[in-house]
Design an enzyme around this catalytic site. Structure first.
Site, PDB file in Angstrom:
ATOM      1  N   ASN A   9       0.866  -1.184   0.000  1.00 45.64           N
ATOM      2  CA  ASN A   9       0.000   0.000   0.000  1.00 45.64           C
ATOM      3  C   ASN A   9       0.899   1.228   0.000  1.00 45.64           C
ATOM      4  O   ASN A   9       1.527   1.539   1.006  1.00 45.64           O
ATOM      5  CB  ASN A   9      -0.888  -0.037   1.263  1.00 45.64           C
ATOM      6  CG  ASN A   9      -1.735   1.217   1.402  1.00 45.64           C
ATOM      7  OD1 ASN A   9      -1.843   2.009   0.466  1.00 45.64           O
ATOM      8  ND2 ASN A   9      -2.333   1.390   2.568  1.00 45.64           N
ATOM      9  N   TRP A  10       0.942   1.902  -1.139  1.00 45.76           N
ATOM     10  CA  TRP A  10       1.865   3.035  -1.276  1.00 45.76           C
ATOM     11  C   TRP A  10       1.314   4.311  -0.638  1.00 45.76           C
ATOM     12  O   TRP A  10       2.026   5.305  -0.551  1.00 45.76           O
ATOM     13  CB  TRP A  10       2.177   3.282  -2.749  1.00 45.76           C
ATOM     14  CG  TRP A  10       2.990   2.203  -3.406  1.00 45.76           C
ATOM     15  CD1 TRP A  10       3.402   1.011  -2.856  1.00 45.76           C
ATOM     16  CD2 TRP A  10       3.516   2.214  -4.738  1.00 45.76           C
ATOM     17  NE1 TRP A  10       4.131   0.294  -3.758  1.00 45.76           N
ATOM     18  CE2 TRP A  10       4.220   1.004  -4.935  1.00 45.76           C
ATOM     19  CE3 TRP A  10       3.451   3.123  -5.801  1.00 45.76           C
ATOM     20  CZ2 TRP A  10       4.856   0.685  -6.133  1.00 45.76           C
ATOM     21  CZ3 TRP A  10       4.078   2.812  -6.993  1.00 45.76           C
ATOM     22  CH2 TRP A  10       4.779   1.610  -7.158  1.00 45.76           C
ATOM     23  N   LYS A  11       0.057   4.305  -0.285  1.00 45.66           N
ATOM     24  CA  LYS A  11      -0.589   5.484   0.342  1.00 45.66           C
ATOM     25  C   LYS A  11      -0.360   6.729  -0.535  1.00 45.66           C
ATOM     26  O   LYS A  11      -0.269   6.606  -1.739  1.00 45.66           O
ATOM     27  CB  LYS A  11      -0.071   5.668   1.769  1.00 45.66           C
ATOM     28  CG  LYS A  11      -0.145   4.380   2.589  1.00 45.66           C
ATOM     29  CD  LYS A  11       0.087   4.593   4.041  1.00 45.66           C
ATOM     30  CE  LYS A  11       0.123   3.243   4.739  1.00 45.66           C
ATOM     31  NZ  LYS A  11       0.141   3.349   6.181  1.00 45.66           N
ATOM     32  N   HIS A  94      -9.227   0.532   5.224  1.00 45.26           N
ATOM     33  CA  HIS A  94      -7.933   0.826   5.863  1.00 45.26           C
ATOM     34  C   HIS A  94      -8.158   1.773   7.044  1.00 45.26           C
ATOM     35  O   HIS A  94      -9.000   2.671   6.975  1.00 45.26           O
ATOM     36  CB  HIS A  94      -6.976   1.447   4.844  1.00 45.26           C
ATOM     37  CG  HIS A  94      -5.572   1.503   5.355  1.00 45.26           C
ATOM     38  ND1 HIS A  94      -5.145   2.478   6.227  1.00 45.26           N
ATOM     39  CD2 HIS A  94      -4.518   0.672   5.157  1.00 45.26           C
ATOM     40  CE1 HIS A  94      -3.881   2.257   6.534  1.00 45.26           C
ATOM     41  NE2 HIS A  94      -3.471   1.157   5.898  1.00 45.26           N
ATOM     42  N   GLU A 166      -5.076  -5.554  10.618  1.00 49.93           N
ATOM     43  CA  GLU A 166      -4.072  -4.513  10.817  1.00 49.93           C
ATOM     44  C   GLU A 166      -4.332  -3.804  12.148  1.00 49.93           C
ATOM     45  O   GLU A 166      -5.124  -2.844  12.198  1.00 49.93           O
ATOM     46  CB  GLU A 166      -4.143  -3.492   9.683  1.00 49.93           C
ATOM     47  CG  GLU A 166      -3.852  -4.069   8.318  1.00 49.93           C
ATOM     48  CD  GLU A 166      -3.296  -3.007   7.387  1.00 49.93           C
ATOM     49  OE1 GLU A 166      -2.163  -3.162   6.949  1.00 49.93           O
ATOM     50  OE2 GLU A 166      -4.004  -2.019   7.134  1.00 49.93           O
ATOM     51  N   GLY A 233       3.007  -1.274   4.281  1.00 48.73           N
ATOM     52  CA  GLY A 233       3.014   0.167   4.015  1.00 48.73           C
ATOM     53  C   GLY A 233       4.429   0.646   3.721  1.00 48.73           C
ATOM     54  O   GLY A 233       4.935   0.498   2.606  1.00 48.73           O
ATOM     55  N   GLY A 234       5.092   1.186   4.734  1.00 50.67           N
ATOM     56  CA  GLY A 234       6.408   1.813   4.564  1.00 50.67           C
ATOM     57  C   GLY A 234       7.415   0.971   3.801  1.00 50.67           C
ATOM     58  O   GLY A 234       8.094   1.468   2.885  1.00 50.67           O
TER      59      GLY A 234
HETATM   60  C1  PEP Z   1      -0.561  -0.139   6.258  1.00 51.96           C
HETATM   61  O1  PEP Z   1      -0.703   1.069   6.170  1.00 51.96           O
HETATM   62  O2  PEP Z   1      -1.426  -0.902   5.811  1.00 51.96           O
HETATM   63  C2  PEP Z   1       0.639  -0.644   6.914  1.00 51.96           C
HETATM   64  C3  PEP Z   1       0.655  -1.886   7.298  1.00 51.96           C
HETATM   65  O3  PEP Z   1       1.666   0.250   7.077  1.00 51.96           O
HETATM   66  P1  PEP Z   1       3.119  -0.079   7.694  1.00 51.96           P
HETATM   67  O4  PEP Z   1       3.607  -1.328   7.039  1.00 51.96           O
HETATM   68  O5  PEP Z   1       3.939   1.117   7.339  1.00 51.96           O
HETATM   69  O6  PEP Z   1       2.932  -0.246   9.167  1.00 51.96           O
END
Ligand code: PEP
Length: 249
Positions: A9-11, A94, A166, A233-234
């Protein structure tokens, strides 16, 4: 048989140039893998991502969509518009959509229905806040998020549903749920689905874990019986990290 899936998920990151660069790095680094790989760039870059990944097995996913067919919803994007640019899956629920854009179970239920009606796959996200876990309400919270948005679906729809647990306290914080905490919740979710539907559906649905997954912790988390992959995410913003996570299976 359920599938192993790793979705990035590149947001609200990566402009067009950065999107092209990251995709070409992913194509370059990608080895054969038993996992399904998905990436979710921002809306304006979905068309380019679809074109670049057309001949590959990496699937392009939207981060959101509206529940209406079309109409006066300024700034929104419909399922049909996504499909027209080659996007056949969408992330819904999300925690950032729930928290910053007030998306509640009712809205999410409508979005899920619309996506499925348009034959799209849905990655449905849910998870408890830290307070819920500290007060031992995490199972109850997760149960109601899933029930309210998904348990009206007919059995036949579940082939298009991917679940993503999550815990909100683990997203972008560097504080990952322990593999045991993830397994405990995933097993609970699978049991809920089995009780409401049947074990054939519960055993077939992929349940992803999301929350600070990195190359260093992915193997241990993905090694748990009921964890079928991750929503990242990151670490999905760096091709090497994302590929290392995919290769952790
Ligand atoms: C997300 O936003 O779905 C997520 C899991 O982010 P991160 O991996 O950065 O915690």
């Amino acid at each position: 048989m359920r599938k192993n899936i790793v979705a990035g998920n590149w947001k609200m990151n990566n402009d067009l140039a950065a999107t092209k660069t990251l995709i070409s790095e992913l194509i370059e680094l990608k080895k054969t893998s038993n996992s399904e790989i998905m990436i979710a760039p921002t809306f304006v870059n979905l068309l380019e991502a679809s074109k670049l990944l057309k001949e590959t097995s990496i699937q392009v996913v939207s981060q959101n969509m509206h529940y209406a067919e079309s109409g006066a919803f300024t700034g929104e994007i419909s399922a049909k518009m996504l499909k027209a640019v080659g996007v056949n899956a969408v992330i819904l629920g999300h925690s950032e959509r729930r928290e910053y854009f007030n998306e509640d179970d009712l809205i999410l239920k409508e979005k899920v229905d619309k996506a499925l009606q348009e034959s799209m796959d849905v990655i449905f996200c849910f998870g408890e806040q830290l307070d819920d876990r500290n007060s031992e309400n995490h199972f109850k919270v997760v149960e109601s998020q899933i029930k309210n948005a998904l348990f009206h679906l007919p059995s036949s729809s579940w082939k298009s549903v991917i679940l993503a647990y999550e815990p909100v306290w683990a997203i972008g914080t560097g504080q990952t749920a322990s593999p045991e905490q993830a397994q405990e919740m995933h097993a609970y979710i699978r049991k809920l689905v089995a009780e409401h539907y049947n074990t054939s559906i519960s055993e077939d649905v992929s349940i992803l874990y999301g929350g600070s997954v990195k190359p260093e912790n992915a193997k241990e988390i993905f090694g748990k019986l009921d964890v079928d992959g991750g929503l990242i995410g990151g670490a999905a913003l760096d091709a090497k990290s994302f590929m290392a996570i995919i290769n952790s299976f």
